[in-house]
Design an enzyme around this catalytic site. Structure first.
Site, PDB file in Angstrom:
ATOM      1  N   SER A 140      25.646  49.375  38.226  1.00  8.77           N
ATOM      2  CA  SER A 140      26.072  50.693  37.755  1.00  8.77           C
ATOM      3  C   SER A 140      26.315  50.627  36.256  1.00  8.77           C
ATOM      4  O   SER A 140      26.663  49.559  35.724  1.00  8.77           O
ATOM      5  CB  SER A 140      27.362  51.120  38.461  1.00  8.77           C
ATOM      6  OG  SER A 140      27.921  52.280  37.870  1.00  8.77           O
ATOM      7  N   TYR A 154      36.206  48.655  40.608  1.00  7.52           N
ATOM      8  CA  TYR A 154      34.811  49.040  40.832  1.00  7.52           C
ATOM      9  C   TYR A 154      33.919  48.533  39.702  1.00  7.52           C
ATOM     10  O   TYR A 154      32.879  47.917  39.943  1.00  7.52           O
ATOM     11  CB  TYR A 154      34.709  50.564  40.945  1.00  7.52           C
ATOM     12  CG  TYR A 154      33.299  51.066  41.146  1.00  7.52           C
ATOM     13  CD1 TYR A 154      32.727  51.087  42.411  1.00  7.52           C
ATOM     14  CD2 TYR A 154      32.540  51.522  40.077  1.00  7.52           C
ATOM     15  CE1 TYR A 154      31.434  51.541  42.607  1.00  7.52           C
ATOM     16  CE2 TYR A 154      31.247  51.981  40.253  1.00  7.52           C
ATOM     17  CZ  TYR A 154      30.702  51.998  41.515  1.00  7.52           C
ATOM     18  OH  TYR A 154      29.408  52.443  41.701  1.00  7.52           O
TER      19      TYR A 154
END
Length: 248
Positions: A140, A154
């Site tokens: 990501s 995350y």
């Protein structure tokens, strides 16, 4: 052509849309996720729309590491050899560190990093045995820098799996086994449903189309969609923390 593709986390979101787009290209698919009912619904959809392909579904909790190896090995045997494995399964349930919810941050790290490592191990075991294959790690843009509050665990997990992919790229340089690290920007999915602040977010279908194009090209690293995320990623890597805080 990578004919037989395994996708983890394929019951919804980016995984399900990748399955649809690869099915449209005539690829055989092994789809895994915890929600087997959703997988079977997707299987029916894909085989109805594309009767010439084979779609195998397997219930898989990627945090059960023994099961990861079992499912990958059995799927490989069933389809006559996996050509590509897409490590996509992930969650985004983190909380600010030190606020009493270590359980949420641990779950995020165990799913997004430790389980992804297990998937990479299982895939590379198969690929090393035949000296061929394509491993895809879905990271990501959030992994490019440490992110604050609920995003901290995350972003750390996504940075970690990018490092795993890059390490394998160095090892496999010049060899038949290919490794890709895909770093999507904000693409609408179940993972970010309800998140209010998503700058430059794109809809699922075009966002995944950019991911699939990068995967098909077997790029070593790809920030997608390229606009505006490729130039933004360069800025994110170097902008001072004081400025970064104003935009995230």
């Amino acid at each position: 052509m990578r004919r037989n593709i395994l996708i983890t986390g394929a019951s919804a979101g980016l995984g399900a849309e990748m399955a649809r787009q690869f099915a449209a290209k005539g690829r055989n698919l092994v789809l895994t996720a915890r929600r087997e009912d959703r997988l079977k619904t997707l299987q029916d959809e894909l085989t109805s729309a594309h009767p010439g392909i084979e779609v195998v579904v397997r219930r898989l909790d990627v945090t059960d590491h023994d099961q990861v190896f079992e499912v990958f090995r059995s799927a490989d045997a069933e389809v006559g050899g996996l050509d590509r494995v897409i490590v996509n399964a992930g969650i985004g349930k983190g909380t600010p560190i030190g606020t009493g919810r270590f359980d949420a941050n641990l779950a995020t790290t165990m799913t997004n990093y430790v389980a992804a490592l297990a998937q990479a191990e299982a895939a590379m075991e198969l690929f090393r045995a035949r000296n061929a294959g394509h491993l895809v790690m879905i990271s990501s843009v959030a992994g490019l820098r440490g992110m604050p509050k609920a995003m901290t665990a995350y972003s750390a997990s996504k940075s970690a799996i990018a490092a795993v992919g890059e390490g394998l790229q160095l090892e496999m340089l010049g060899k038949p086994i290919k490794v890709s690290v895909i770093q999507p920007g904000y693409i609408r999915s179940d993972l970010n449903e309800g998140v209010r602040k998503l700058p430059f977010v794109v809809d699922t279908e075009p966002g995944v189309r950019a991911m699939v194009a990068a995967i098909e090209a077997e790029r070593a690293k790809a920030v997608v969609p390229s606009w505006p995320w490729r130039p933004l990623s360069s800025v994110l890597k170097v902008v001072p923390v004081s400025l970064l805080k104003r935009v995230i």
